[in-house]
Write an enzyme that holds these catalytic residues in place. Structure first.
Site, PDB file in Angstrom:
ATOM      1  N   GLY A 123       0.825  -1.213   0.000  1.00 36.38           N
ATOM      2  CA  GLY A 123       0.000   0.000   0.000  1.00 36.38           C
ATOM      3  C   GLY A 123       0.857   1.261   0.000  1.00 36.38           C
ATOM      4  O   GLY A 123       1.998   1.250   0.452  1.00 36.38           O
ATOM      5  N   ARG A 166      -1.996   8.235   3.770  1.00 35.11           N
ATOM      6  CA  ARG A 166      -2.402   9.001   4.958  1.00 35.11           C
ATOM      7  C   ARG A 166      -1.259   9.203   5.961  1.00 35.11           C
ATOM      8  O   ARG A 166      -1.379  10.001   6.878  1.00 35.11           O
ATOM      9  CB  ARG A 166      -3.603   8.308   5.634  1.00 35.11           C
ATOM     10  CG  ARG A 166      -4.889   8.493   4.848  1.00 35.11           C
ATOM     11  CD  ARG A 166      -5.995   7.551   5.305  1.00 35.11           C
ATOM     12  NE  ARG A 166      -5.821   6.210   4.759  1.00 35.11           N
ATOM     13  CZ  ARG A 166      -6.623   5.177   5.035  1.00 35.11           C
ATOM     14  NH1 ARG A 166      -7.627   5.335   5.872  1.00 35.11           N
ATOM     15  NH2 ARG A 166      -6.407   4.002   4.490  1.00 35.11           N
ATOM     16  N   LYS A 186       4.729   2.996   4.445  1.00 35.09           N
ATOM     17  CA  LYS A 186       4.032   2.872   5.730  1.00 35.09           C
ATOM     18  C   LYS A 186       4.535   1.718   6.588  1.00 35.09           C
ATOM     19  O   LYS A 186       4.785   1.895   7.787  1.00 35.09           O
ATOM     20  CB  LYS A 186       2.527   2.711   5.492  1.00 35.09           C
ATOM     21  CG  LYS A 186       1.755   2.408   6.768  1.00 35.09           C
ATOM     22  CD  LYS A 186       0.285   2.656   6.647  1.00 35.09           C
ATOM     23  CE  LYS A 186      -0.420   1.575   5.893  1.00 35.09           C
ATOM     24  NZ  LYS A 186      -1.882   1.801   5.888  1.00 35.09           N
ATOM     25  N   GLN A 223       3.772  -6.071  -6.454  1.00 33.52           N
ATOM     26  CA  GLN A 223       2.474  -5.692  -7.014  1.00 33.52           C
ATOM     27  C   GLN A 223       2.743  -4.446  -7.858  1.00 33.52           C
ATOM     28  O   GLN A 223       3.003  -3.376  -7.318  1.00 33.52           O
ATOM     29  CB  GLN A 223       1.482  -5.379  -5.881  1.00 33.52           C
ATOM     30  CG  GLN A 223       0.080  -5.094  -6.398  1.00 33.52           C
ATOM     31  CD  GLN A 223      -0.840  -4.506  -5.324  1.00 33.52           C
ATOM     32  OE1 GLN A 223      -0.395  -4.044  -4.275  1.00 33.52           O
ATOM     33  NE2 GLN A 223      -2.140  -4.515  -5.625  1.00 33.52           N
ATOM     34  N   GLY A 245      -5.725  -2.757  -5.332  1.00 33.78           N
ATOM     35  CA  GLY A 245      -6.574  -3.236  -4.244  1.00 33.78           C
ATOM     36  C   GLY A 245      -6.009  -4.461  -3.548  1.00 33.78           C
ATOM     37  O   GLY A 245      -5.057  -5.080  -4.018  1.00 33.78           O
ATOM     38  N   ASP A 280       0.122  -3.604   7.894  1.00 35.39           N
ATOM     39  CA  ASP A 280      -0.093  -2.419   8.730  1.00 35.39           C
ATOM     40  C   ASP A 280      -0.941  -2.735   9.954  1.00 35.39           C
ATOM     41  O   ASP A 280      -1.546  -1.857  10.541  1.00 35.39           O
ATOM     42  CB  ASP A 280      -0.722  -1.280   7.906  1.00 35.39           C
ATOM     43  CG  ASP A 280      -2.124  -1.600   7.415  1.00 35.39           C
ATOM     44  OD1 ASP A 280      -2.557  -2.756   7.553  1.00 35.39           O
ATOM     45  OD2 ASP A 280      -2.790  -0.692   6.892  1.00 35.39           O
ATOM     46  N   TYR A 326      38.540  10.821  18.197  1.00 35.56           N
ATOM     47  CA  TYR A 326      38.250  11.195  16.815  1.00 35.56           C
ATOM     48  C   TYR A 326      39.080  12.409  16.444  1.00 35.56           C
ATOM     49  O   TYR A 326      39.081  13.416  17.167  1.00 35.56           O
ATOM     50  CB  TYR A 326      36.752  11.517  16.727  1.00 35.56           C
ATOM     51  CG  TYR A 326      36.212  11.807  15.361  1.00 35.56           C
ATOM     52  CD1 TYR A 326      36.480  10.962  14.281  1.00 35.56           C
ATOM     53  CD2 TYR A 326      35.397  12.920  15.153  1.00 35.56           C
ATOM     54  CE1 TYR A 326      35.951  11.231  13.030  1.00 35.56           C
ATOM     55  CE2 TYR A 326      34.861  13.180  13.900  1.00 35.56           C
ATOM     56  CZ  TYR A 326      35.140  12.338  12.838  1.00 35.56           C
ATOM     57  OH  TYR A 326      34.615  12.598  11.614  1.00 35.56           O
ATOM     58  N   ARG A 371      50.520  17.972  32.198  1.00 38.14           N
ATOM     59  CA  ARG A 371      50.030  19.341  32.363  1.00 38.14           C
ATOM     60  C   ARG A 371      51.197  20.216  32.796  1.00 38.14           C
ATOM     61  O   ARG A 371      52.234  19.735  33.242  1.00 38.14           O
ATOM     62  CB  ARG A 371      48.930  19.399  33.413  1.00 38.14           C
ATOM     63  CG  ARG A 371      49.307  18.752  34.757  1.00 38.14           C
ATOM     64  CD  ARG A 371      48.407  19.237  35.868  1.00 38.14           C
ATOM     65  NE  ARG A 371      47.930  18.215  36.760  1.00 38.14           N
ATOM     66  CZ  ARG A 371      48.388  18.037  38.020  1.00 38.14           C
ATOM     67  NH1 ARG A 371      49.375  18.752  38.501  1.00 38.14           N
ATOM     68  NH2 ARG A 371      47.852  17.115  38.779  1.00 38.14           N
TER      69      ARG A 371
HETATM   70  C1  UD1 Z   1      -8.803  -2.796   4.848  1.00 40.82           C
HETATM   71  C2  UD1 Z   1     -10.060  -3.604   4.548  1.00 40.82           C
HETATM   72  C3  UD1 Z   1     -11.132  -3.243   5.567  1.00 40.82           C
HETATM   73  C4  UD1 Z   1     -10.636  -3.476   6.965  1.00 40.82           C
HETATM   74  C5  UD1 Z   1      -9.312  -2.751   7.203  1.00 40.82           C
HETATM   75  C6  UD1 Z   1      -8.700  -3.199   8.512  1.00 40.82           C
HETATM   76  C7  UD1 Z   1     -10.104  -4.076   2.127  1.00 40.82           C
HETATM   77  C8  UD1 Z   1     -10.691  -3.697   0.827  1.00 40.82           C
HETATM   78  N1  UD1 Z   1     -10.504  -3.353   3.192  1.00 40.82           N
HETATM   79  O1  UD1 Z   1      -9.120  -1.432   4.617  1.00 40.82           O
HETATM   80  O2  UD1 Z   1     -12.298  -4.011   5.341  1.00 40.82           O
HETATM   81  O3  UD1 Z   1     -11.603  -3.075   7.919  1.00 40.82           O
HETATM   82  O4  UD1 Z   1      -8.355  -3.060   6.169  1.00 40.82           O
HETATM   83  O5  UD1 Z   1      -7.542  -2.459   8.825  1.00 40.82           O
HETATM   84  O6  UD1 Z   1      -9.343  -5.017   2.187  1.00 40.82           O
HETATM   85  N2  UD1 Z   1      -2.373  -3.113   0.101  1.00 40.82           N
HETATM   86  C9  UD1 Z   1      -1.572  -3.576  -0.912  1.00 40.82           C
HETATM   87  N3  UD1 Z   1      -1.889  -3.303  -2.205  1.00 40.82           N
HETATM   88  C10 UD1 Z   1      -3.003  -2.599  -2.546  1.00 40.82           C
HETATM   89  C11 UD1 Z   1      -3.811  -2.100  -1.516  1.00 40.82           C
HETATM   90  C12 UD1 Z   1      -3.483  -2.383  -0.198  1.00 40.82           C
HETATM   91  O7  UD1 Z   1      -0.557  -4.240  -0.633  1.00 40.82           O
HETATM   92  O8  UD1 Z   1      -3.213  -2.407  -3.752  1.00 40.82           O
HETATM   93  C13 UD1 Z   1      -2.018  -3.438   1.508  1.00 40.82           C
HETATM   94  C14 UD1 Z   1      -1.648  -2.229   2.348  1.00 40.82           C
HETATM   95  O9  UD1 Z   1      -0.236  -2.034   2.364  1.00 40.82           O
HETATM   96  C15 UD1 Z   1      -2.116  -2.648   3.743  1.00 40.82           C
HETATM   97  C16 UD1 Z   1      -3.271  -3.586   3.467  1.00 40.82           C
HETATM   98  O10 UD1 Z   1      -3.142  -4.007   2.121  1.00 40.82           O
HETATM   99  O11 UD1 Z   1      -1.125  -3.356   4.436  1.00 40.82           O
HETATM  100  C17 UD1 Z   1      -4.630  -2.930   3.686  1.00 40.82           C
HETATM  101  O12 UD1 Z   1      -4.794  -1.847   2.796  1.00 40.82           O
HETATM  102  P1  UD1 Z   1      -5.459  -0.488   3.215  1.00 40.82           P
HETATM  103  O13 UD1 Z   1      -5.492   0.403   2.040  1.00 40.82           O
HETATM  104  O14 UD1 Z   1      -4.824   0.038   4.452  1.00 40.82           O
HETATM  105  O15 UD1 Z   1      -6.938  -0.970   3.543  1.00 40.82           O
HETATM  106  P2  UD1 Z   1      -8.000  -0.271   4.466  1.00 40.82           P
HETATM  107  O16 UD1 Z   1      -8.646   0.842   3.733  1.00 40.82           O
HETATM  108  O17 UD1 Z   1      -7.405   0.023   5.776  1.00 40.82           O
HETATM  109 CA    CA Z   2      -5.330  -0.192   6.677  1.00 40.18          CA
END
Ligand code: UD1
Ligand code: CA
Length: 448
Positions: free
Chosen positions: A12, A16, A23, A76, A81, A106, A371, A424
């Site tokens: 991800g 934020r 992250k 990826q 997603g 995360d 040093y 000294r």
């Molecule tokens: C996600 C869940 C949500 C849940 C929440 C809990 C989905 C669609 N939603 O939302 O239901 O309540 O976590 O914390 O799964 N990531 C990738 N590649 C991507 C997108 C995300 O590797 O293309 C990874 C991010 O690094 C992260 C994890 O997936 O570690 C979750 O992604 P994030 O965007 O934080 O999802 P949330 O919106 O928090």
């Molecule tokens: Ca998250």
């Protein structure tokens, strides 16, 4: 024993966080959050680890390589997603496995028990098991849409109706799949939603459509705390510290004001260690039994042997090794140096790139001048030596066993064992001359 594969999502953007650092590399207790997840998966006995990283996340790749050398790393290419992210690990998913776990990078507080809980659901016949929890505020989380005991769907906040937003049971971000259906389910997920993303959470509806059993395993909110911004990062640190302080006390350390002591993920404390208020541990610290760490000390990369005392106001930097019963006092900094058994460095001193032999006494204000602006040099002080206050030891230099250095010395050459060294100018005192000086000063005084 059921075979297992865990896919850790770490690709991800972490928008934020507003950070140049990916992250999952932000630290909690000085360990990147993805490190916490990998550590837990290791102790949960997961057979194979796959980590999905982003295309410009060389740093994540490198960190994972160090933290979990056996993990396979998958890129990826585009962030489409969470389901799309899991599919980046397709080669691993194609290998037959009993249990496939998807864990978010995360969500650092996942426990081995939570993972066992999800796997138990698979062992009992579910095809998909979703970790559910009840957060203080469900805002931002996917909601678990239930019909009695059955999980019908997970609805992301952005796609949820007003009624669905009232649901308090949420998706924790951890899921388990039966290995023989995982790939088929993931491949069937589409991107028809508010964010035009392939949501992992849609696996629930896909499985339901195929008549497969979907379970929810409810997990305590603390264990599935997800981090999206720096406020949550600080909250995670707080949670981590609270757990570590409690564990330290349960394991036999006295913390006088626990809420003011900060540990690293790998701090090791012996028994009957006392830690006074306002002490900070960086990574790589081991403290043996019966040590006292006095108030306002900062300690990282250091070993402290039994019975030693450190502080108040001491700083131990990487490579500090404090021997049994040694004393490190106030305003003393020790770096890459061994202070041997029973030695005392009690006040206002810098010891760097050095050895202080057993039972030696280092006077107040001693500085190892290690040093020269370009290179670092060593100071070697033998056993039972005495270094007078306010001495500068210009390295490289060796002070022999039992040597005595007069206070205020600047030493640039070795001192042999049992020698008395002065470095000294000799003192000069001129009788009566102070009075003469005062008179002369009076005559020169400017009229005001
Ligand atoms: C996600 C869940 C949500 C849940 C929440 C809990 C989905 C669609 N939603 O939302 O239901 O309540 O976590 O914390 O799964 N990531 C990738 N590649 C991507 C997108 C995300 O590797 O293309 C990874 C991010 O690094 C992260 C994890 O997936 O570690 C979750 O992604 P994030 O965007 O934080 O999802 P949330 O919106 O928090
Ligand atoms: Ca998250």
């Amino acid at each position: 024993m059921r075979e297992s594969l865990a896919v850790v999502l770490a690709a991800g953007e972490g928008t934020r966080m507003r950070s140049a650092l990916p992250k999952v590399l932000h630290r909690i207790g000085h360990l990147p959050m993805v490190g916490h997840v990998l550590k837990t998966l290791g102790s949960a006995g997961i057979d194979r680890l796959a980590v999905v990283v982003g295309p410009n996340h060389g740093a994540v790749r490198a960190a994972v390589g160090e933290l979990a050398p056996h993990a396979s790393i998958h890129m990826q290419e585009q962030r489409l997603g969470t389901a799309h992210a899991v599919l980046a690990a397709r080669p691993e998913l194609e290998h037959a496995t009993d249990d496939v776990l998807v864990v978010y990078g995360d969500t650092p507080f996942v426990t081995p028990e939570a993972i066992a809980h999800l796997r138990a659901g698979l062992a009992e016949g579910a095809s998909v098991v979703v970790a559910g929890f009840r957060p203080e505020s469900p805002k931002g989380y996917g909601r678990l849409v239930m019909e009695g005991e059955r999980l019908l769907a997970i609805r992301e906040e952005k796609d949820a109706s007003e009624a669905e937003r009232q649901i308090t049971l949420c998706n924790a971000g951890m899921m388990a799949f039966r290995g023989d259906v995982a790939l088929a389910i993931l491949d069937a997920i589409g991107s028809d939603n508010a964010q035009k993303e392939f949501y992992l959470t849609d696996a629930v509806e896909v499985a339901n459509d195929r008549g497969l059993r979907v379970d929810v395993a409810e997990i305590a909110a603390d264990e599935v705390f997800g981090i999206n911004d720096r406020v949550q990062l600080a909250g995670a640190e707080q949670l981590f510290q609270a757990q570590r302080r409690r564990a330290a006390m349960v394991e036999g350390a006295t913390l006088i004001a626990p809420e003011t002591v900060f540990f690293a993920h790998d701090t090791v404390l012996g028994r009957d260690v006392t830690i006074e208020p306002n002490v900070v541990f960086g990574p790589g610290v081991t403290v043996a039994d019966n040590v006292v760490i006095r108030a306002f000390s900062h300690i990282e990369g250091a070993q402290v042997a039994s019975g030693a005392t450190v502080g108040p106001f001491a700083r131990l930097r990487p490579g500090a090794e404090i021997g049994e019963g040694a004393h490190i006092g106030n305003f003393v900094e020790i770096k890459a140096a061994t202070v041997e058994t029973g030695a005392k460095v009690n006040h206002l001193t810098y010891i760097g790139d050095a050895r202080v032999g057993a039972k030696s006494n280092i006077g107040a204000g001693t500085v190892t001048c290690n040093y020269d602006g370009v290179n670092k040099f060593r100071t070697d002080i033998g056993a039972n030596a005495f270094i007078g206050s306010n001495s500068s030891l210009v390295a490289p230099i060796a002070i022999g066993d039992g040597a005595y250095v007069a206070s205020g010395s600047v030493l640039t050459e070795d001192v042999e064992a049992d020698a008395l060294a002065f470095g000294r100018a000799r003192q000069v005192a001129k009788p009566g001359r102070a009075a003469v000086l005062r008179e002369a000063q009076k005559d020169r005084r400017k009229p005001t």
